[in-house]
Structures are given as structure tokens and as C-alpha cells.
Design a protein around this motif. Structure first.
Motif, mmCIF file in Angstrom:
data_model
loop_
_atom_site.group_PDB
_atom_site.id
_atom_site.type_symbol
_atom_site.label_atom_id
_atom_site.label_comp_id
_atom_site.label_asym_id
_atom_site.label_seq_id
_atom_site.Cartn_x
_atom_site.Cartn_y
_atom_site.Cartn_z
ATOM 1 N N ARG A 186 30.440 5.149 46.371
ATOM 2 C CA ARG A 186 31.159 6.747 46.032
ATOM 3 C C ARG A 186 29.837 7.633 45.175
ATOM 4 N N VAL A 217 25.111 13.885 44.991
ATOM 5 C CA VAL A 217 23.943 13.487 44.211
ATOM 6 C C VAL A 217 23.629 15.379 43.465
ATOM 7 N N GLN A 250 37.507 8.123 35.254
ATOM 8 C CA GLN A 250 38.664 7.212 35.143
ATOM 9 C C GLN A 250 37.994 5.954 37.131
ATOM 10 N N GLY A 254 37.819 4.278 40.191
ATOM 11 C CA GLY A 254 37.329 5.359 41.547
ATOM 12 C C GLY A 254 37.312 6.842 42.079
ATOM 13 N N ARG A 255 36.950 7.435 40.609
ATOM 14 C CA ARG A 255 36.309 8.635 40.772
ATOM 15 C C ARG A 255 34.631 8.554 41.354
ATOM 16 N N LYS A 256 33.738 9.445 41.428
ATOM 17 C CA LYS A 256 32.795 9.099 42.161
ATOM 18 C C LYS A 256 31.588 8.959 41.208
ATOM 19 N N TYR A 313 39.311 19.921 27.446
ATOM 20 C CA TYR A 313 38.566 21.289 28.913
ATOM 21 C C TYR A 313 37.368 19.686 29.754
ATOM 22 N N PRO A 314 37.694 20.509 31.064
ATOM 23 C CA PRO A 314 36.706 19.738 31.437
ATOM 24 C C PRO A 314 34.986 19.525 31.685
ATOM 25 N N ILE A 358 31.392 20.065 31.188
ATOM 26 C CA ILE A 358 30.943 21.454 31.574
ATOM 27 C C ILE A 358 29.363 21.191 30.698
ATOM 28 N N VAL A 377 42.840 19.415 37.534
ATOM 29 C CA VAL A 377 41.695 19.622 36.653
ATOM 30 C C VAL A 377 42.050 21.168 36.042
ATOM 31 N N VAL A 378 41.451 21.706 35.699
ATOM 32 C CA VAL A 378 41.479 23.570 35.328
ATOM 33 C C VAL A 378 40.479 23.949 34.596
ATOM 34 N N ASP A 379 40.019 24.612 35.726
ATOM 35 C CA ASP A 379 38.277 25.380 35.764
ATOM 36 C C ASP A 379 37.977 26.406 34.421
ATOM 37 N N MET A 380 36.936 26.154 34.033
ATOM 38 C CA MET A 380 36.196 26.799 32.697
ATOM 39 C C MET A 380 36.842 28.456 32.915
ATOM 40 N N ILE A 416 40.328 28.499 32.328
ATOM 41 C CA ILE A 416 40.422 29.007 30.740
ATOM 42 C C ILE A 416 40.000 29.817 30.422
ATOM 43 N N ARG A 428 41.893 12.097 44.858
ATOM 44 C CA ARG A 428 40.891 12.915 43.743
ATOM 45 C C ARG A 428 41.350 13.589 43.315
ATOM 46 N N LYS A 429 41.110 14.905 42.706
ATOM 47 C CA LYS A 429 41.898 15.704 41.481
ATOM 48 C C LYS A 429 42.126 17.266 42.486
ATOM 49 N N ILE A 476 23.851 15.858 53.234
ATOM 50 C CA ILE A 476 25.235 15.620 52.933
ATOM 51 C C ILE A 476 24.654 17.057 51.312
ATOM 52 N N PRO A 491 26.901 18.580 47.607
ATOM 53 C CA PRO A 491 27.435 18.616 46.775
ATOM 54 C C PRO A 491 28.491 19.636 47.283
#
Lengths: 649, 649
Positions: free
Chosen positions: A164, A167, A195, A197-199, A332-333, A335, B166-169, B172, B198-199, B331, B333
Motif C-alpha cells: 500500500r 509515492v 491506522q 491498513g492505510r497507505k 485537524y488533518p 497538513i 476527514v475534513v480538509d483544511m 475547516i 479508505r477515507k 501512476i 497520486p
């Protein structure tokens, strides 16, 4: 419009400003700092300056004595420039940032808690959020022309069982050259998911083997000060640290005045830029001290109170000061640090500690995580005392928290000669029981300039135990000493006569100062009591206390019990954790476990609004005595005081 | 250093440049476009300009006839400014972008495939990656002071069964004001994860109900042109579309010359900025045409060949042109569109189609996805013909792909009067069987200026079928017509005499042009054959053909079979999909399924390097005839040609 030249002494800095410019603005533009506790409203009187040459409009205030005014003192925030000027800034109106980086000398009574890296490792909790892996890849040829990124990902899958993988663009933009510069021998930096299982993100790549250079930054973003540490992620050591005043001080000393400023047009953006500027100073200093390659810093963790957090993230804090006191977010996510203006590479994701409420913020959550309180079985009281005192009570199962508005007494506010714990502040104090003459110990061992919060506690406790003040905080008018006197209808005790001070004035402690301290300690003690009672327990059930904060490191436990700030508990059950916010930030750099647990812990922290809790006001009124109306809560002190009275008879 | 004024006609644009400035640079700076197929190397001779006044240094080249030179024609890329100038740009040296947005009129023989939105919906595949939900939240009060973000997340959990949010900045930063502006009635935009588990990101928030305004952008980033569509995510309709030349044309016409430019200092950054500039033009035009609120655009999908993709993402493509031809990544992201400089809000994540190899790029993958080829059981040949022809063969189980270097013949390159399919290009053609006089049909119905790729195929097929050229592409020297003549030792056919053209010269087709076309079609046909044979099949096994690309939409199938570009197959088995890259981009905006499947499909596409495949050269040599040495592969055509020969006897 005419312009004037303003010269500031002793800095010897000059600036040209236009007619009518506020003097405090001129100083700011010249890079000369002047205290402005109230944010330039003319209320605190801390921005006294001496007009040596020229003419000012305004600046005269009731905060200045007649003598001051005659001698040329003015309030900088109330003065307008009307001619060329020479202005002297008295030392008490400035801050000396050097003192922030003095080695702290905690009280002898203190049990100090620090992060134990070996224990962390033994418990299997050394799981840094970022990891560096050295790889020797095969080179492409006519039979094998995998894209470079695919080559990297496949190799990590096959040889390192990494799955998972994502890049990041920064890596993609550099990978082709880096592969070929280093003959396809490279070091990849992997950011682990919080968490499972996430990337896993590949966030950086270097040519050759750089796996030994691997660092994190931890930052405590305080209202007053910013502290930072550079952490070696190989051995968990703090390689360098540095503290710096939060540049936002120039826009108001407390969070409310900052919020007010942030609501002005452009104010939020300005404050965001200023605090990031201070953070960058700290980062660049710790990096310079350690002499490392900045590109090897892969993560940064930041903790601050709710207002500091919102300001630093460019999230307007305006609803924090309006009923019903709603913060914008708890979590907050992650950043990108560079998106905030932080002077670190694109590879660095910033973790910002979550908030519980408008007045219990990420600094407290960080302390709860860093101190390990969230994993203990013992009923623990966590206190971080400043302008606001935040209290958390609980253990691994549950937590209740609250903020008490203690007022600024512990930081020198509302105290006539109150000052921060900087050079010249009286930090220790005793009284000759016969002559009532004082002995003042100051920070830096210089002539006294004022009183810092921890000194104030010792002073009031001593005055009380020596019988100079009664349990209402009033001076004994009958004692045979010149030190106790009346001035403008208020009784006071002269700590140092004018000639013995560093500020050319008598330094005193007044009944008003003592009353302010009693209000502050009363608010905190009754806050703890209310919180404990709300969860169906009593103060006696508390098994241990964690004291956080710069103030916490200096406080004399015994004296704090005497004034009734802390409950009466065995000293060995009190642990000083120092800067809990910074400690938690460092912990989050050392173990992803913290980042995972913090979300759950934060949601478990039940916030109480004391102002809306019925019993709080009764508890508060009962705490406005030395140490308390209910002396049964302080049995040992009670016995001691009674013994003393006996012996005097 | 002296400066000179340069005036460009017919644009009537002036610019001051310093002595010695390259004329082509001066034109670029003045905003006047001049073709530069070879990127300003003096090789293609397409940048002819007429010196009307003043003095130039250089600019004389063998690409210009003596007559041209005497008349004042110069190559702009080889000329330096040495005085004030007046320069006229002949129409054939410029591009007319207007023609890009003409309604295309595909051949009558064409079966056209378009996205069927209703079918998509019926199959349960209408799963846009973004969704808007209108919410009526409860307001906070003294008993309920959840943070704003927590309020939103809790409500979505409880009322809409949304999890892992997930709430983006950006959200927010806006949420507190938006909540209060709209009385806590808001519309949230959710970005769905591609992978289950996934989120889900909350990427935007509006006050009130804006759920009806919900759009996506799809972009095809071509080497020559950028096409864009604005898509309504409520009903799947394309609301507006627009095409624009890729501004990078000024830095070279083909990918190789772009890569060369990108390797110069600052070249990559320049080309990135230029292509994003063109993309922004397209976006702003489709938004303006539809008259919508740009903040309601929530996603953008982009597809381009490997070089275009890398340039647009600021990833240096230099290794694409160096053996072993390794692209940087397959690929990419998802990336915030605004981080690339795209003129859309922070809420917009850009999806960029993945690449298979250096020469089979995201445009082809997009076509494979958009056409539905990846879900069909039939053995399908997918072709996208341009300078490079990309071929994919396979079905839902497997796919093989390759790129053939066809040369620029189909886009007018290497053809003396070759030009793009713009105004004045001969696009249809016939010959009087007795007089051998031609009939030219041009785009825009104006005097002929040159020949476009699809016109060239018709022309060569017609010349062959009418017996003017033989199966080697050589003119019959014995025919009784002035149209066939020899010039500089090369035989040619005059399509239009000087007085009948739009360019003041005879327009001709030469044996060299025909040879170039035969090389191009031979490369493609033999590419298909090699690929089919490599997987153990033959051309006869092909069950259907998808023809993609602007060229594909105009090609006359019958004539393409006559010259041996396409295999002999029933016309109804050939489907034109038009701009497959744009089609796939749109599909990815309509269904997350595509985003999920594309990773697997891309990894399934086995790339063949024809130059390293042994049989390719033999197949190529055999294909350098009209239609082929092996006439058994074209049985119907063989019969027709034999019948014609019979009838003439």
C-alpha cells in the motif's frame, strides 16, 4: 505630510515615521519590543517609556504616577509622534528573551518526569511515524524498462514486504535524477499510516545511504513562548532545543486580545505569519545548533492551546470568545508544513495536537499524552497553570477536564510589580521573624525589578505563615516595621527600597496584589474541587498530581499548599513534568502509537464549563481564604499554624 | 545596447527588442504565433516570414527557394533583429485556433461511439467521485458546544451513515462562518475514496442548498491541442466544451523537441507554466460559456501522453528520450489542482491518468477506459494515430500495446504542403478518370493551402486506384496530363495551380510525400501485425477496431484500407470514438469505478518495444507497398483492382 526621526535607546535604533504615528507602532517598525499586555489599549500600563528629547501628543495616563509624568514617562501605546524624538525604553518595559534558554533549576522538592527512551523501546512503542530505508536497486536495461517509481515500489514490496505504497509528488519529481546520481543506490523515507491498513507514503528520497540522518521537530506553541526540539529518530535523543517569544506578543499578551486582533481586517493573516515566523526562528536555531541537513527532517509535531492552534493554522478563532464558546475543530488533518509557511521541506507533514474545547486545547492533550497520564490506573490530577489554568482529572478509563480563568496573576498580571520569570524577578523570598526584613532572591541574581508568579506564591505563603497577613490576606497594621505602610489607601509591604532595586522605584507587594493572587488560586482550587465532585469523588481521592508548564517547574509545592493552590498531598505524589506540551509533541515524534491513541483519548476527555456548573461559585467563595475556609481539607497545615500560634503565646 | 521596434503584420502588433534578438523570440514576446515544427532549429522551414521593411541578419536557408529569398522571405528562427522592422507573417506560418472548435463532420462511413449516461446509470456505474449533500444541523447552545467540525462529522455519521470522514483544511478555515451565515443549513461536498475502506474527504462547504450545482472538468492534454469539457454531475451532461492549442507549440511541435527544451535551464518550469496556462484558458472558457459558479467544480480529470503528463506535473521527462526509454512513473497520486497552478479552488483534486510506458501514455489508457474496451469480450484493436501511432490489442482478459513511430506525415509533417486539419487544408479529393484533373475539397471551403493527413490518405488511395501511381507509389510517367511533372528530379502531381491557391504557389503532392505516407502507414500496419503475432494470433482474428484521435474521426475507412493503413475488415466493425483521451477523462468524472479499475488495467497492459521485436523489421518492409506485398491480406481490394485492370484492357 511631514515625517520625523525617532531614536530608541538603549537600542540606538532609528526610524523615520510620519506625523501622528503611534509611538508603539513606530517601535514595532523599528524592531524595538515594548511590552503591551493589553494589546495597546492603554489599560495595563506596561508600556512606559521615557521621553528624553522632542514632543509627544498624549501618553499621559492614570497608570502613571504624577512623579513619573513629571520625569517624562509616557505610555507608548497612547502617544503620537509630533517631532523628532529620543525615547528610552526602561528595562521593565522590555522582555529579555535570553532568559528563556537558561537551564531551569527546578525546586528541590520536585520529582521530575522525563521521557524514558529505553523503556519506550522495551515496551515496543518506539514506532516513529517516519522511517528511512537504504535500497540497492537494479538498473534498467533494454529488457527491463520499468518506470522509476514502479521500480522503487516493486523493490520495496518484494525485498521489504512493504505494501500500500503511495509515492509523493516531491519524490516523483526528484526520483529519476536521484536514481542515476547514486547508481540506483538510494535511501527512501517512508511515512507510516497511523491506522493500520492505510497507505504508507514515500515522502523523500536521497542518493546513497542517508538512513543514519533522520530527525523530527517537536514544537510547543505557547501564547507567550515557542519552544522547539530537534529529535534524533535513531536514538530518541533531543539533540538541540531552543525557546523564543511568540512574536504575537506585540499584538496582545493573552489569547483574548489576540482573537480581537485576528478579527480586524488582515489581522488573522498577520498573526498567522508572525507565529510561523517565530516557529521558523526556533527551527532554524535548533537545526543550526545541531548542524544537520534540514532535508533529513521528516516530521514535525506541534501542540498549542485552541487559540494558538487556530491562529497558526489560519483558522479564525473568533467564536472561541463568544458564547457558547465553540472552537472550529477538535481534530485537524495532517497538513504539509510548508503550506503553513514553515521553513521545512515539502516532505514534512505537520501533526497538530487535537483540542478538547475552546479553553482546553492541544497543549493540554499533548501533556496528557506525553506524561503517560492516559495510560495510568491511578486517579491523577493534571494541572497546567498560567493565565488560564487547565485541569484534567482521571486515569486510563476516563477523564474530565476544565479550564479556570485564573487571571494573569501567576504570570505577573494584575500585580503592581508583577513580571514574567525573567531576569530581576524575585523568585524566592524569606522574612526575618524578628525584624520583618525581607530577603529577596532574584532570577539572574541582580537587583529586584519585580515579582514572578512562583515568587509571589512564596511571598504570600511566607507573609501568611510569619503572621504579617491574616487568612483574608490583610496586613497586620500593628506590626513594628516600616516595611508595612499605606499608600493611596492601600496597605503594602516594601520588598526593596528604591536604591536597592533595578528600576529606580520601591518594589512592593500590596493587599490588592495578594487579593488577586487569592482569586487566582481560589479559582484553580475550586475548579479542581468542582471537577472532582462532579464525577462523584473528593479531593482526598486524588492519588497523584502532574504539574505541567513553565510555572509548574518553578512552583514551591509546600508554599503552594500553604496558600491553598494545591491540595494537601504527600510531596512525593506530585510530579513536575515541565513543558508537558513539548513533551507530548516529542512523544508523538517517537511513537505512532500516540498519534493513534490521541483521537480516542481526546474524545474521552469530557469537558466541563465551570461557569455553567452550579457548585463552582460556592466552591470558589470558600476558596478565597488562606488556605481555605474548610481547614479540614488542610489538616497538616492546620496543625502547624495552631502550633505556631501556641508557641507565640 | 540599442533597441529596435518590430512591427508584425497582419496582426499590427509592435514590440521593442534589443539589437541581435532572434526574430522568433521577438514574435513570441509580442504574442504573435509563428509555426516552429522543429523548435527553432532551422530544420523544418515552417517559420517563413516576409521582411517588408528593415534589415535582418541571417534567416536565409536551403529551406527557402531562391525566388522566396529574392522576394524577402526569411526563416524567423534563423534571423536576428538589426534595425527597426516590419514583418509580415504568411498565413501558412500561423495556426488558426478557431478551426479547433468547428463542429466535426465525421465520414459517412463512421460508426460513432459516445458515452451513454443512461446505460451507465442502469448498470449502477454512475458513481461520481464527488457528491454534494444538503444538511440542516442543530445550532450550538450552552448545553451543546461541540466544535463546528465535530458537529458536521457527527451529523453525517448519524443522519447519513457516513464514516471515516476527514475534513480538509479549506473547509475547516471556512466552516465557522459558513455555519453561521446560513443558520446552520449547509451543503457539504464529499470526495469518495477510490478504494473501499479508505477515507471520505469533506472538500468543500457552502451555505444553504447548493446541491444542484455540481460539476467536473475533463481535460485532454494533447501535444498539439488541449480539449476540455464541463460536466454536470447531476445529469451527466457535457454542458460546454472548448479546444485550444497547447501553448507549448511555440517551443517545438513534437514531444522530443519539448523534452529537449525542458532540459534547458528553466525549460521545464517554463513548459509547465505554459501548458497550465493553456489548460486554464480552456477551463475559464468552458466555465464562462456555462455561466456557473466555479466553486461548484469539485474534480478535474486529465489525460495526456507520457511526456505531456510529466511536463504538466513538473516532472522532467528527460529520460523518456534516452535508452532504455524509462518514464519517471506509471501512476501519479491525486494532486491538488491549484498546486499545479490550475485556476480552480483548493477543493479540487486532479486525477491524472496513469502511463504504461514512455510512449504509451495516459491518453491511450484513458481511451481504453473511456471506450469500454477494457470490459469487452471481443478481440479489439484500438488505434490512436498521430505522429506516434499507439496500438492496443486485447479484451477484458489481456492487453498488449505498442507505439509506432509513424513520423509526422499524418499531421502534415514531412509532406511538402502538409498542414494540420485547419482552414484551407484539402480534406477530400477525387480525380477525373479521363482528364486526370483533380477536385479538391478544403476545410472551410476556401482556396487550398495544403494537405491534411486525412486528405493525404484519400489522395494517395485515389491516385493508386485511378492508376496514376503504382504499388510502389511512383507516378506513371506516360500519362497524358500536365499535372504530373518533374521538379528538381522528383516527380509530382499538381493539385492546384498557383492562381487557384491561397498561398501564391502551386500546391503539389510529390513522390517523396507519397513515400513518407507509405512509411507511416507501413509502420502502423506492421506494428499491429507484429503485436498480434507476438500474442500468437493473426490480423484476421481481430473482431473490432476502435479508432481514436482527431485524425481517427476524419479518416475515410475505405481509403485507409486501400493504402494498407487499416486491415481489411467490414466497415461496421470499425467504430470511431473521437477524442478517446477526453472520453476517458469524462468517464472518470462520472464513475469512481474507472478510477478503481484503471490501476489494474494499466498493470495488465503489456508494453512491446517494437524496435526490440525481431519480426517487426520484416513486417515493416513487407508493408511498404500499396496496400501490401501480401495481397492475400486484402482479398476484396485485390479482386477490385484486378477487375479494374480487366475493364481497362
Amino acid at each position: 505630510m511631514s515625517s520625523f526621526k525617532v531614536k530608541f535607546l538603549p537600542h540606538n535604533k532609528e526610524i523615520i515615521v510620519s506625523d501622528g504615528r503611534k509611538l508603539i507602532r513606530a517601535a514595532m517598525e523599528a524592531g524595538v519590543h515594548i511590552n503591551a499586555s493589553c494589546g495597546g489599549e492603554g489599560l495595563c500600563g506596561k508600556c512606559r517609556v521615557l521621553l528624553e528629547e522632542g514632543e509627544l501628543e498624549g501618553g499621559i495616563s492614570e497608570k502613571l504616577s504624577r512623579e513619573d509624568i513629571e520625569n517624562g514617562y509616557r505610555l507608548a501605546c497612547q502617544s503620537k509622534v509630533r517631532s523628532d524624538l529620543v525615547i528610552r525604553i526602561p528595562t521593565e518595559s522590555t522582555i529579555d528573551a535570553r532568559v528563556l534558554n537558561l537551564q531551569s533549576t527546578p525546586r528541590k522538592t520536585a520529582r521530575i518526569r522525563k521521557i524514558d527512551f529505553n523503556q519506550l523501546k522495551e515496551e515496543g512503542l518506539f514506532i516513529p511515524p517516519v522511517e528511512k530505508i537504504y535500497l540497492e536497486l537494479t538498473e534498467p536495461d533494454a529488457q527491463d524498462h520499468l518506470p522509476d517509481v514502479t521500480r522503487l515500489v516493486s523493490f520495496l514490496k518484494l525485498q521489504h514486504d512493504e505494501h500500500r505504497l503511495v509515492v509523493d509528488m516531491k519524490v516523483i519529481r526528484r526520483i529519476s535524477d536521484i536514481f542515476r546520481e547514486g547508481g540506483f543506490k538510494v535511501t527512501a523515507t517512508l511515512m507510516r499510516p497511523v491506522q493500520e491498513g492505510r497507505k504508507t507514503h514515500i515522502v523523500n528520497i536521497h542518493s546513497g545511504d542517508t538512513s543514519g540522518c533522520h530527525y523530527a521537530i517537536a514544537i510547543d506553541v505557547g501564547t507567550t513562548t515557542i519552544y522547539g526540539q530537534l529529535i534524533d529518530l535513531i536514538n530518541g535523543k533531543t539533540i538541540s532545543q531552543y525557546g523564543e517569544f511568540n512574536g504575537q506578543i506585540s499584538y496582545g499578551e493573552d489569547v483574548i486580545s489576540r482573537i480581537v486582533y485576528a478579527e480586524k481586517p488582515g489581522g488573522l493573516e498577520k498573526l498567522q505569519k508572525v507565529v510561523i515566523g517565530s516557529i521558523n526562528k526556533v527551527i532554524n536555531r535548533v537545526v543550526k545548533r545541531a548542524d544537520i541537513d534540514k532535508d533529513c527532517i521528516s516530521t514535525i509535531t506541534m501542540a498549542g492551546n485552541t487559540t494558538m492552534t487556530q491562529l497558526m493554522l489560519n483558522v479564525n478563532p473568533k467564536y472561541i470568545r463568544r458564547s457558547p464558546y465553540v472552537p472550529t475543530s477538535s481534530i485537524y488533518p495532517p497538513i504539509r508544513a510548508s503550506d503553513l509557511g514553515i521553513d521545512l521541506g515539502e516532505q514534512v507533514a505537520a501533526l497538530v495536537y487535537p483540542q478538547v474545547s475552546s479553553y482546553v486545547g492541544g497543549d493540554i492533550v499533548s501533556g496528557v499524552m506525553g506524561s503517560g497520564m492516559y495510560r495510568t490506573d491511578k486517579l491523577t490530577l493534571f494541572m497546567d497553570i498560567g493565565t488560564n489554568a487547565e485541569i484534567v482529572i482521571g486515569n486510563r478509563e476516563w477523564m474530565a477536564c476544565a479550564a479556570c480563568s485564573a487571571g494573569p496573576a501567576f504570570e505577573g498580571g494584575g500585580i503592581e510589580f508583577g513580571m514574567r520569570a525573567t531576569k530581576g524577578a524575585i523568585e524566592d523570598f524569606s522574612i526575618d521573624p524578628v525584624s520583618y526584613e525581607p530577603m529577596n532572591i532574584t532570577i539572574g541574581n541582580v537587583r529586584p525589578r519585580g515579582i514572578c508568579g512562583s515568587g509571589l506564591i512564596i511571598m504570600v505563603a511566607t507573609l501568611f505563615e510569619m503572621g504579617l497577613i491574616n487568612n483574608l490576606g490583610k496586613f497586620d497594621r500593628d506590626l513594628d516595621t516600616q516595611r508595612i505602610r499605606e499608600r493611596n489607601g492601600v496597605h503594602e509591604y516594601v520588598l526593596a527600597w528604591k536604591d536597592d532595586t533595578g528600576i529606580d522605584r520601591d518594589v512592593v507587594i500590596t493587599e490588592i496584589d495578594i487579593e488577586n493572587l487569592m482569586r487566582a488560586k481560589g479559582a484553580i482550587y475550586s475548579g479542581c474541587q468542582t471537577l472532582v465532585e462532579e464525577v462523584g469523588m473528593s479531593m482526598a481521592d486524588i492519588e497523584q498530581i502532574y504539574l505541567a508548564g513553565g510555572f509548574g517547574s518553578y512552583v514551591d509545592i509546600e508554599k503552594a499548599i500553604v496558600i491553598g493552590l494545591l491540595p494537601e498531598i504527600e510531596h512525593e505524589k506530585i510530579t513536575f513534568i515541565g513543558n508537558g506540551s513539548l513533551m507530548g509533541a516529542k512523544m508523538a515524534a517517537l511513537t505512532n502509537r500516540i498519534r493513534k491513541d490521541v483521537v480516542e483519548v481526546t474524545s474521552k476527555m469530557t469537558n466541563f464549563e465551570l461557569s455553567e456548573t452550579v457548585s463552582y461559585m460556592d466552591n470558589y467563595m470558600a476558596a478565597l481564604f488562606l488556605p481555605h475556609t474548610d481547614m479540614e481539607q488542610f489538616p497538616k497545615l492546620k496543625a502547624r499554624l495552631e502550633a505556631r500560634v501556641q508557641s507565640r503565646r
